[in-house]
Write an enzyme that holds these catalytic residues in place. Structure first.
Site, PDB file in Angstrom:
ATOM      1  N   ARG A 107      -5.008  10.611   4.842  1.00  0.00           N
ATOM      2  CA  ARG A 107      -3.947  11.443   5.007  1.00  0.00           C
ATOM      3  C   ARG A 107      -2.943  11.359   3.957  1.00  0.00           C
ATOM      4  O   ARG A 107      -2.287  12.636   3.392  1.00  0.00           O
ATOM      5  CB  ARG A 107      -3.165  10.692   6.293  1.00  0.00           C
ATOM      6  CG  ARG A 107      -2.820  11.783   7.468  1.00  0.00           C
ATOM      7  CD  ARG A 107      -1.970  11.434   8.241  1.00  0.00           C
ATOM      8  NE  ARG A 107      -0.645  11.900   7.762  1.00  0.00           N
ATOM      9  CZ  ARG A 107      -0.172  13.142   7.956  1.00  0.00           C
ATOM     10  NH1 ARG A 107      -0.869  13.757   8.655  1.00  0.00           N
ATOM     11  NH2 ARG A 107       0.870  13.675   7.515  1.00  0.00           N
ATOM     12  N   ASP A 119       5.628   0.619  12.144  1.00  0.00           N
ATOM     13  CA  ASP A 119       4.110   0.074  11.764  1.00  0.00           C
ATOM     14  C   ASP A 119       4.067  -1.469  12.116  1.00  0.00           C
ATOM     15  O   ASP A 119       3.046  -1.851  12.161  1.00  0.00           O
ATOM     16  CB  ASP A 119       4.099  -0.087  10.127  1.00  0.00           C
ATOM     17  CG  ASP A 119       3.681   1.474   9.534  1.00  0.00           C
ATOM     18  OD1 ASP A 119       3.303   2.395  10.332  1.00  0.00           O
ATOM     19  OD2 ASP A 119       3.731   1.736   8.525  1.00  0.00           O
ATOM     20  N   ARG A 140       1.327  14.518  13.339  1.00  0.00           N
ATOM     21  CA  ARG A 140       1.694  14.654  11.944  1.00  0.00           C
ATOM     22  C   ARG A 140       1.299  15.912  11.379  1.00  0.00           C
ATOM     23  O   ARG A 140       0.746  15.886  10.298  1.00  0.00           O
ATOM     24  CB  ARG A 140       0.646  13.300  11.263  1.00  0.00           C
ATOM     25  CG  ARG A 140       0.521  12.149  12.049  1.00  0.00           C
ATOM     26  CD  ARG A 140      -0.056  10.814  11.553  1.00  0.00           C
ATOM     27  NE  ARG A 140       1.039  10.476  10.535  1.00  0.00           N
ATOM     28  CZ  ARG A 140       0.658   9.414   9.938  1.00  0.00           C
ATOM     29  NH1 ARG A 140      -0.521   8.807   9.996  1.00  0.00           N
ATOM     30  NH2 ARG A 140       1.392   9.096   8.818  1.00  0.00           N
ATOM     31  N   LYS A 155       0.851  -1.355   0.074  1.00  0.00           N
ATOM     32  CA  LYS A 155       0.047  -0.120  -0.139  1.00  0.00           C
ATOM     33  C   LYS A 155       0.924   1.345   0.043  1.00  0.00           C
ATOM     34  O   LYS A 155       0.552   2.207  -0.767  1.00  0.00           O
ATOM     35  CB  LYS A 155      -0.771   0.078   1.263  1.00  0.00           C
ATOM     36  CG  LYS A 155      -1.482   1.311   1.738  1.00  0.00           C
ATOM     37  CD  LYS A 155      -2.373   1.248   2.905  1.00  0.00           C
ATOM     38  CE  LYS A 155      -1.384   1.709   4.111  1.00  0.00           C
ATOM     39  NZ  LYS A 155      -1.425   3.048   4.483  1.00  0.00           N
TER      40      LYS A 155
HETATM   41  C1  UD1 Z   1       4.909   6.937   6.115  1.00  0.00           C
HETATM   42  C2  UD1 Z   1       3.713   5.512   6.008  1.00  0.00           C
HETATM   43  C3  UD1 Z   1       3.529   5.170   7.706  1.00  0.00           C
HETATM   44  C4  UD1 Z   1       4.744   4.855   8.543  1.00  0.00           C
HETATM   45  C5  UD1 Z   1       5.446   6.104   8.459  1.00  0.00           C
HETATM   46  C6  UD1 Z   1       7.014   6.072   9.285  1.00  0.00           C
HETATM   47  C7  UD1 Z   1       2.911   6.029   3.888  1.00  0.00           C
HETATM   48  C8  UD1 Z   1       1.462   6.018   3.345  1.00  0.00           C
HETATM   49  N1  UD1 Z   1       2.628   5.821   5.363  1.00  0.00           N
HETATM   50  O1  UD1 Z   1       3.873   7.856   6.896  1.00  0.00           O
HETATM   51  O2  UD1 Z   1       2.884   3.859   7.334  1.00  0.00           O
HETATM   52  O3  UD1 Z   1       4.246   4.759   9.746  1.00  0.00           O
HETATM   53  O4  UD1 Z   1       5.840   6.536   7.263  1.00  0.00           O
HETATM   54  O5  UD1 Z   1       7.553   5.101   8.501  1.00  0.00           O
HETATM   55  O6  UD1 Z   1       4.058   5.680   3.518  1.00  0.00           O
HETATM   56  N2  UD1 Z   1       6.830  14.695  10.574  1.00  0.00           N
HETATM   57  C9  UD1 Z   1       6.946  15.805  10.952  1.00  0.00           C
HETATM   58  N3  UD1 Z   1       6.755  17.188   9.922  1.00  0.00           N
HETATM   59  C10 UD1 Z   1       6.620  16.485   8.564  1.00  0.00           C
HETATM   60  C11 UD1 Z   1       6.427  15.085   8.268  1.00  0.00           C
HETATM   61  C12 UD1 Z   1       6.495  14.070   9.181  1.00  0.00           C
HETATM   62  O7  UD1 Z   1       7.172  16.305  11.921  1.00  0.00           O
HETATM   63  O8  UD1 Z   1       6.319  17.233   7.623  1.00  0.00           O
HETATM   64  C13 UD1 Z   1       7.184  13.641  11.505  1.00  0.00           C
HETATM   65  C14 UD1 Z   1       5.909  12.808  11.898  1.00  0.00           C
HETATM   66  O9  UD1 Z   1       4.886  13.395  12.591  1.00  0.00           O
HETATM   67  C15 UD1 Z   1       6.384  11.849  12.385  1.00  0.00           C
HETATM   68  C16 UD1 Z   1       7.793  11.754  11.812  1.00  0.00           C
HETATM   69  O10 UD1 Z   1       7.960  12.842  11.129  1.00  0.00           O
HETATM   70  O11 UD1 Z   1       6.553  11.666  13.944  1.00  0.00           O
HETATM   71  C17 UD1 Z   1       7.824  10.439  10.717  1.00  0.00           C
HETATM   72  O12 UD1 Z   1       6.505  10.819   9.749  1.00  0.00           O
HETATM   73  P1  UD1 Z   1       6.655  10.188   8.094  1.00  0.00           P
HETATM   74  O13 UD1 Z   1       7.994   9.373   7.831  1.00  0.00           O
HETATM   75  O14 UD1 Z   1       6.498  11.437   7.488  1.00  0.00           O
HETATM   76  O15 UD1 Z   1       5.477   9.195   8.136  1.00  0.00           O
HETATM   77  P2  UD1 Z   1       4.394   9.369   6.888  1.00  0.00           P
HETATM   78  O16 UD1 Z   1       4.968   9.449   5.663  1.00  0.00           O
HETATM   79  O17 UD1 Z   1       3.395  10.171   7.220  1.00  0.00           O
END
Ligand code: UD1
Length: 417
Positions: free
Chosen positions: A92, A304, A121, A22
């Site tokens: 999201r 995850d 997030r 996914k």
């Molecule tokens: C993706 C995955 C999710 C997985 C996560 C971490 C997808 C669709 N989802 O989510 O299943 O749990 O990676 O492996 O691929 N953060 C910020 N600012 C930002 C972006 C992120 O502070 O602009 C923080 C988030 O709050 C979190 C951390 O960075 O604490 C990691 O998030 P991120 O790697 O971005 O997760 P996703 O891409 O949302």
């Protein structure tokens, strides 16, 4: 309102194939809007989040069809760069459309995603990166509007290796003028899969899957056919369910190299693990030994799989300490596991799991996707019947999980109430 009813105590046994990821399919489907030509994406799982992404692409003007395991996108007629707020709120990951739509149309309007049950997030890294590429950003009334006549390559250093920000910025930079370098990029295999797809379409991306990604902007992308990588989180969930029920399961079509952290923790817990090309077998005959786990970005232990791993550890011999370092509030499943007799205490981002002899079936509710998978594993392990509600969360990431598990001998049915 569907629920799973699980009669615990049946060891999982047999062989099954892993389907496409996914988390690779979503950004790749989003990336198809950057070309006008047809793209064929194979082994796309039939999941709620994928359906929402297909609906969003249709609303933007693309023709999208599913043919067996493939999704075919004809993006030629896309005219709009406004992602409908109601669809955006349902997933999201629609934030992934920001980079591709900005790159193709010079503007995009998305509704700002809120926090969710696993944490705040924010999207600040995405927005800071888009600004570095020359976009103007306006945040008003719950929407984010990005505009730019032209995007220009730049150096971007991420504060944290965010998966989504790395993917979004790779997509935006693909059609920018000049070179973009993303430092401290996330290294998840899904990022390499996205880059492989974009390169097949004519992009020039090097280093994806490493912490420095270099993108030479190109003017045009063409269509391509691409097969999605296997879902390492689904694979991990099934392996954990097998090992937690003291069963023996062989997964085919898997990528063992993507699961190194999990497989090494399984071995530490006393589970027998063997791999051969795209095959992984786990077998567990006795109770696990307690194992400490700290989640971290890839190649570290995946956040995850934290909840599913915790479920398996609830009956391990000894005390395990689990540290969640990626999301700040990813322990919502603990309350429900406790209702099933688990002994887990949480202090901020650390959970202490004291192994108990046996879980007992109860009525529990999933409040997020992977926490829901953890409750299913707990139900498979427990004495008696467990009812898991909140299946809309589990359906977002697991394709017919009940059928999949039943094929491996689990006593699980989906009931409507
Ligand atoms: C993706 C995955 C999710 C997985 C996560 C971490 C997808 C669709 N989802 O989510 O299943 O749990 O990676 O492996 O691929 N953060 C910020 N600012 C930002 C972006 C992120 O502070 O602009 C923080 C988030 O709050 C979190 C951390 O960075 O604490 C990691 O998030 P991120 O790697 O971005 O997760 P996703 O891409 O949302």
């Amino acid at each position: 309102m569907d629920a799973f009813e699980i009669r615990g105590g049946q060891p999982l046994r047999g062989e099954t194939r892993v389907y496409g990821a996914k988390n690779a399919a979503l950004p790749i489907l989003a990336a198809t809007v950057m070309t006008e030509e047809t793209c064929v994406i194979e082994d796309v799982p039939d999941l709620e989040d994928v359906k929402v992404m297909m609906d969003i692409l249709r609303t933007l003007g693309a023709k999208v069809e599913r043919v067996e395991d493939a999704v075919i996108v004809h993006p030629k007629d896309i005219r709009s760069a406004n992602v409908p707020p109601d669809l955006m709120r349902r997933m999201r990951s629609s934030i992934f459309l920001m980079g591709p739509l900005l790159a193709r149309f010079g503007e995009v309007r998305v509704s700002k995603p809120g926090g969710c049950v696993i944490g705040q997030r924010p999207i600040d890294y995405h927005l800071r990166g888009m600004r570095a590429l020359g976009a103007s950003i306006e945040e008003k009334h719950g929407f984010v509007r990005c505009t730019s006549h032209r995007l220009f390559g730049n150096e971007i250093i991420l504060d944290f290796p965010s998966v989504g920000a790395t993917e979004n910025l790779i997509m935006a930079a693909t059609l920018a003028d000049g070179e973009t370098v993303i430092e401290n990029a996330a290294r998840e295999p899904e990022i390499l899969d996205l880059a492989n797809f974009l390169n097949k379409c004519g992009a020039n991306i090097e280093g994806a899957g490493d912490d420095t990604v270099r993108i030479q902007g190109v003017h045009h992308l063409h269509g391509a056919t691409h097969r999605i990588i296997p879902d390492r989180i689904v694979a991990g969930t099934i392996l954990l369910a097998a090992a937690a029920t003291r069963g023996k399961v062989t997964l085919t079509g898997a990528e063992p190299a993507h699961l190194t952290a999990l497989l090494s923790k399984l071995r530490e817990g006393g589970v027998r693990v063997s791999t051969d090309h795209d095959i992984i077998t786990v077998e567990c005959l006795k109770p696990w030994r307690a194992v400490d786990v700290r989640t971290s970005p890839y190649p570290g232990f995946p956040t995850d799989l934290q909840a599913p791993f915790m479920a398996a550890l609830t009956t391990a011999v000894g005390t395990s300490v689990i540290r969640e370092s990626v999301f700040e509030a990813r322990f919502k499943h603990v309350n429900e596991l406790t209702r099933m007799g688990a002994d887990v205490s949480v202090d901020l981002q650390t959970a202490v799991v004291r192994g108990v002899a046996q879980l007992s079936g109860a009525s529990v509710e999933a409040t997020d996707l992977r926490g829901g998978a953890a409750l299913v594993i707990a139900g498979l392990m427990a004495d008696g019947t467990t009812r898991v509600e909140g299946l809309q969360h589990i359906d977002r990431g697991y394709q017919q999980l009940d059928v999949y598990l039943r094929d491996l001998g689990a006593a699980i049915v989906r009931v409507s109430s």
